[in-house]
Design an enzyme around this catalytic site. Sequence first.
Site, PDB file in Angstrom:
ATOM      1  N   HIS A  37       0.841  -1.203   0.000  1.00 30.85           N
ATOM      2  CA  HIS A  37       0.000   0.000   0.000  1.00 30.85           C
ATOM      3  C   HIS A  37       0.881   1.260   0.000  1.00 30.85           C
ATOM      4  CE1 HIS A  37      -2.666  -2.920   2.361  1.00 30.85           C
ATOM      5  NE2 HIS A  37      -3.413  -2.633   1.315  1.00 30.85           N
ATOM      6  N   LYS A 149      -0.863  -6.434  -8.008  1.00 34.59           N
ATOM      7  CA  LYS A 149      -1.098  -7.648  -7.198  1.00 34.59           C
ATOM      8  C   LYS A 149      -2.514  -8.158  -7.465  1.00 34.59           C
ATOM      9  CE  LYS A 149      -1.248 -10.298  -3.426  1.00 34.59           C
ATOM     10  NZ  LYS A 149      -2.366  -9.923  -2.638  1.00 34.59           N
ATOM     11  N   ASP A 150      -3.475  -7.212  -7.565  1.00 34.80           N
ATOM     12  CA  ASP A 150      -4.866  -7.571  -7.879  1.00 34.80           C
ATOM     13  C   ASP A 150      -5.083  -7.232  -9.352  1.00 34.80           C
ATOM     14  OD1 ASP A 150      -6.252  -7.983  -4.994  1.00 34.80           O
ATOM     15  OD2 ASP A 150      -4.699  -6.459  -4.895  1.00 34.80           O
ATOM     16  N   SER A 185       0.454  -8.916   1.595  1.00 33.36           N
ATOM     17  CA  SER A 185      -1.004  -8.909   1.628  1.00 33.36           C
ATOM     18  C   SER A 185      -1.436  -8.772   3.081  1.00 33.36           C
ATOM     19  CB  SER A 185      -1.538 -10.230   1.062  1.00 33.36           C
ATOM     20  OG  SER A 185      -2.899 -10.391   1.420  1.00 33.36           O
TER      21      SER A 185
HETATM   22  P1  AMP Z   1      -6.395  -3.914  -0.355  1.00 41.28           P
HETATM   23  O1  AMP Z   1      -6.213  -3.114   0.884  1.00 41.28           O
HETATM   24  O2  AMP Z   1      -5.935  -5.329  -0.249  1.00 41.28           O
HETATM   25  O3  AMP Z   1      -7.785  -3.770  -0.939  1.00 41.28           O
HETATM   26  O4  AMP Z   1      -5.428  -3.272  -1.432  1.00 41.28           O
HETATM   27  C1  AMP Z   1      -5.461  -1.906  -1.740  1.00 41.28           C
HETATM   28  C2  AMP Z   1      -4.558  -1.639  -2.904  1.00 41.28           C
HETATM   29  O5  AMP Z   1      -3.234  -2.066  -2.587  1.00 41.28           O
HETATM   30  C3  AMP Z   1      -4.956  -2.398  -4.174  1.00 41.28           C
HETATM   31  O6  AMP Z   1      -4.772  -1.546  -5.298  1.00 41.28           O
HETATM   32  C4  AMP Z   1      -4.002  -3.550  -4.188  1.00 41.28           C
HETATM   33  O7  AMP Z   1      -3.756  -4.065  -5.480  1.00 41.28           O
HETATM   34  C5  AMP Z   1      -2.760  -2.911  -3.612  1.00 41.28           C
HETATM   35  N1  AMP Z   1      -1.847  -3.916  -3.071  1.00 41.28           N
HETATM   36  C6  AMP Z   1      -2.129  -4.890  -2.181  1.00 41.28           C
HETATM   37  N2  AMP Z   1      -1.049  -5.666  -1.972  1.00 41.28           N
HETATM   38  C7  AMP Z   1      -0.057  -5.173  -2.751  1.00 41.28           C
HETATM   39  C8  AMP Z   1       1.304  -5.527  -2.995  1.00 41.28           C
HETATM   40  N3  AMP Z   1       1.878  -6.558  -2.377  1.00 41.28           N
HETATM   41  N4  AMP Z   1       2.014  -4.785  -3.855  1.00 41.28           N
HETATM   42  C9  AMP Z   1       1.437  -3.723  -4.486  1.00 41.28           C
HETATM   43  N5  AMP Z   1       0.170  -3.328  -4.312  1.00 41.28           N
HETATM   44  C10 AMP Z   1      -0.565  -4.042  -3.458  1.00 41.28           C
END
Ligand code: AMP
EC number: 6.3.2.1
Length: 283
Positions: A37, A149-150, A185
Site C-alpha cells: 500500500h 497484485k490484484d 497482503s
Molecule cells: P487492499 O487493501 O488489499 O484492498 O489493497 C489496496 C490496494 O493495494 C490495491 O490496489 C491492491 O492491489 C494494492 N496492493 C495490495 N497488496 C499489494 C502488494 N503486495 N504490492 C502492491 N500493491 C498491493
Amino acid sequence: MDILKTKSEMQEWSKNKKKESKTICFVPTMGYLHQGHISLMEKGAPLCDELVLSIFVNPTQFGPNEDLDSYPSNIENDLSLAKKAGATAVFLPNKENIYPENYQTEIRLKYLPDHLCGKFRPVHFAGVATVVTKLFNIVMPDMAVFGQKDYQQLQIIRQLTLDLDFDIKIIAGDIIREKDGLAMSSRNAYLSKSQRASALSLWQSLNLAKELIAKGEKDSGKIKHKMETFFKTFSQTTPEYICFCDPQTLDHVDSIENQILLALAVKIGKTRLIDNALIDPSR
Ligand code: AMP
C-alpha cells in the site's frame, strides 16, 4: 493530514482543493497497511498536490463465507504510515455512510469478471466496481493508483473508468514482495508459521513457470500440470486456479506466443492468497 469520516466531508474537502487548483491522487485500500500500500502512495505522492488514502472494508465485495468479519485492522498504525508516506487526507467512512438504507445501485462489467477470481467469488467484482465508482465520485481525484497484485481488479477499474467516462488517470503499481518473494497482503497476517512457509509456493511456482517458458515451453497445459505437481509438495496448500491468460482480455491462452498473465489463487489452510506475473516468452 486531514481525517474525513463521511462522504460529505470528503467531497467538501476535494471541492475546496479543486477551487485552489490542487490536483488530487487517490489510493483506495481496505487498511491494515503494508509496504505494498505504501508503495502506491509513494508512487502517487510526487504526481499530485494532494494524496488521499481511503480505508474502507467494503462489505459488498465479500461473499457470505468469506473473511469480512475477521479482516485485520489497525487504524492507528495505518494513519501513522499514511502520514509518513505523504498522504494529505485519509477518508475513513463507515458502511452506513457508504451504503445508507435503501441503497440500490450496482455496477457490473460484462466480461472481465468471468475469469480468474470472478469465477470463485461471484459477488466480488460487482462489489469492487460499485465501491470504486462511488469512491471516485466522492474523492473526485485526477488520478488513482492500484496494485498489479490484484491484476484482474486493475483491469476492471481501467475498463470502468473508460466505460463510465471518469476523467481519472489509472496508474498501476508493481507487486511488492517480502524478501523471500511472498507478495505482501493484509491476509498474510492469518498465516501460522508452517502456513507461511507453504505460502512461498505461490512465488516459487511462478518462477518455475518462468523457467519453463524461458526454456521454450509454449504449452500452458503442460506448465500448469507441473505447477500442480509442485503445489502437492507443500502442506495445507490447494490451488484454486492457475490461469494463463491474455493480459488485456484475461481470456485463456493455450500456446504461449506473446506476453501472458499467469495468475493464481491458492488456499493455504483457510487463507486464500493470490499472486501473478506477466511473462514474456521472447525475454
Ligand atoms: P487492499 O487493501 O488489499 O484492498 O489493497 C489496496 C490496494 O493495494 C490495491 O490496489 C491492491 O492491489 C494494492 N496492493 C495490495 N497488496 C499489494 C502488494 N503486495 N504490492 C502492491 N500493491 C498491493
